[in-house]
Design an enzyme around this catalytic site. Structure first.
Site, PDB file in Angstrom:
ATOM      1  N   GLU A  21     -19.318  31.672 -21.687  1.00 34.76           N
ATOM      2  CA  GLU A  21     -19.952  32.573 -20.457  1.00 34.76           C
ATOM      3  C   GLU A  21     -19.159  33.873 -20.763  1.00 34.76           C
ATOM      4  OE1 GLU A  21     -21.531  30.756 -17.542  1.00 34.76           O
ATOM      5  OE2 GLU A  21     -21.324  28.834 -18.066  1.00 34.76           O
ATOM      6  N   GLY A  39     -23.524  35.590 -30.585  1.00 38.04           N
ATOM      7  CA  GLY A  39     -22.599  35.148 -29.866  1.00 38.04           C
ATOM      8  C   GLY A  39     -22.503  36.255 -28.760  1.00 38.04           C
ATOM      9  N   PHE A  67     -28.653  25.251 -21.780  1.00 36.09           N
ATOM     10  CA  PHE A  67     -28.890  26.715 -21.767  1.00 36.09           C
ATOM     11  C   PHE A  67     -28.834  27.364 -23.186  1.00 36.09           C
ATOM     12  CE2 PHE A  67     -27.356  31.184 -21.290  1.00 36.09           C
ATOM     13  CZ  PHE A  67     -28.461  31.781 -20.506  1.00 36.09           C
TER      14      PHE A  67
END
Length: 380
Positions: free
Chosen positions: A361, A130, A122
């Site tokens: 994440e 970011g 991904f």
């Protein structure tokens, strides 16, 4: 539940044995060599681990979110790099395709993702992008039947192993609505992979730059509609945050078990340190927080399986679980004392490994913003 209880229980038991007998003995080796043995990867393929979340119609196990998390708990009991070998296929690398792919795209890619023949990755983060993921700069320009992608992605997990990337690129103007998602095979001309970065922890799980120099991506490889890339990415990350939370719980449970085993054996002042109340306090705090995180993540997973919107809850549980495991790891080092600081015992490796959970994440601070935003939106 996607599987009948008896079949799922058998799967959990098989994975538990695999973690205990095959993965844990190799933790130090993987940490030192920064590489998982090829034989282990093949065993993971045979166990069906690359297809846990891929629908059964495409050769996967099609697990529910609750079932997937129970497997994440088990894999948390070994070095996080072990899970990362198949983690992108289960999560962020494949779920954009599962959620937003056309029938033709799914038929082309998902069966081989489920078997582990194709490793997915991904690609969202960039050198200057970011947490502000709507600010993607990698450019996609339409040229007939292809989109030409140019730019750089950074810190991309499994990039050096991947044969298919889900890539977020700017096809329009500024902001989230100008971002589109693409399925990009790794063998397209102009796509090159940087060398794996040296990292604080999670050796064996590689992250690299991915460079795009006018990479010609077929127009039919766009994932979702033009301008939907940010929405695709956020849906994928909502789900990925739940999975990471489950891993955090598993790691915490492993560290607590190791701490208790050491505290029962280690003696100071004429008795095991487990009998000293200040050691007991650290064990109690760790156990309480781990139990809370386990209940929390299973509750959110059940809501997701029921079709509820869990954007806030997924952010909240990732915030809590990732911070929780950091505290548990810190206490584990303290309980082990000098031994916790020495590499031979493995505790210092976990201490370094878990630090990443608060960053990828979505950082803790991003989770706080999501939780606050959604709480306000829902009226408290």
């Amino acid at each position: 539940m996607a599987l009948d209880p008896e079949t799922f229980d058998a799967l959990i038991e098989t994975i538990r044995r695999f973690v205990t007998e095959r993965l844990r003995p190799l933790e130090a080796q993987v940490g030192e060599e920064d590489e998982l043995p090829a034989a282990l990867i093949e065993e993971m393929r045979q166990l069906g681990l690359f297809g846990l979340s891929i629908p059964e119609d495409y050769g996967g196990l099609g697990l529910s979110m609750v079932e997937e998390l129970k497997i994440a708990f088990e894999f948390g009991r070994t070095s996080p790099a072990m899970r990362s070998a198949f983690g992108t296929n289960v999560g962020i690398g494949s779920q954009g395709l599962v959620m937003s792919g056309t029938p033709e795209q799914k038929e082309k890619w998902l069966p081989r993702i489920a078997t582990g023949e194709i490793i997915t990755s991904f690609a969202l983060t960039e050198p200057d992008v970011g947490s502000d993921s709507a600010a993607v700069k990698l450019r996609a320009v339409r040229d007939g039947n292809v989109w030409k992608l140019s730019g750089t992605k950074r810190y991309i997990t499994n990039a050096d192993k991947a044969s298919l990337f889900t890539v977020m690129a700017r096809t329009g103007g500024a902001g989230a609505h100008g971002v589109s998602a693409f399925l990009v095979p790794a063998d397209l001309p102009g796509l090159t992979i940087g060398i794996p970065e040296r990292k604080m922890g999670q050796q064996g799980a590689h992250v690299c730059d991915v460079n795009f120099d006018d990479v010609p991506v077929p127009a039919e490889n766009m994932l979702g509609a033009e301008g939907d890339g940010f929405k695709v990415a956020m849906r994928v990350l909502d789900r990925g945050r739940l999975h990471i939370s489950g891993v955090c719980v598993g790691v915490a449970e492993r560290l607590i078990a190791d701490s208790v085993a050491y505290a029962v054996e280690r003696k100071q002042f004429g008795k095991p340190i487990a009998e000293h109340q200040l050691i007991q306090a650290m064990i109690a705090d760790s156990k309480t927080e781990a139990l809370a995180a386990r209940a929390f993540v299973l509750d959110v997973a059940a809501k997701k399986d029921a079709g509820e919107n869990t954007t806030m809850e997924a952010a909240a549980v990732k915030l809590f679980a990732s911070e929780m495991v950091g505290r548990v790891a810190d206490r584990a080092v303290q309980i082990f004392g000098g031994a916790g600081y020495i590499a031979d015992y493995g505790i210092e490796r976990f201490y370094r490994d878990v630090r990443l959970f608060r960053i990828y994440e979505g950082t803790t601070q991003i989770q706080q913003l999501v939780v606050a935003r959604e709480t306000i939106r829902r009226g408290g």
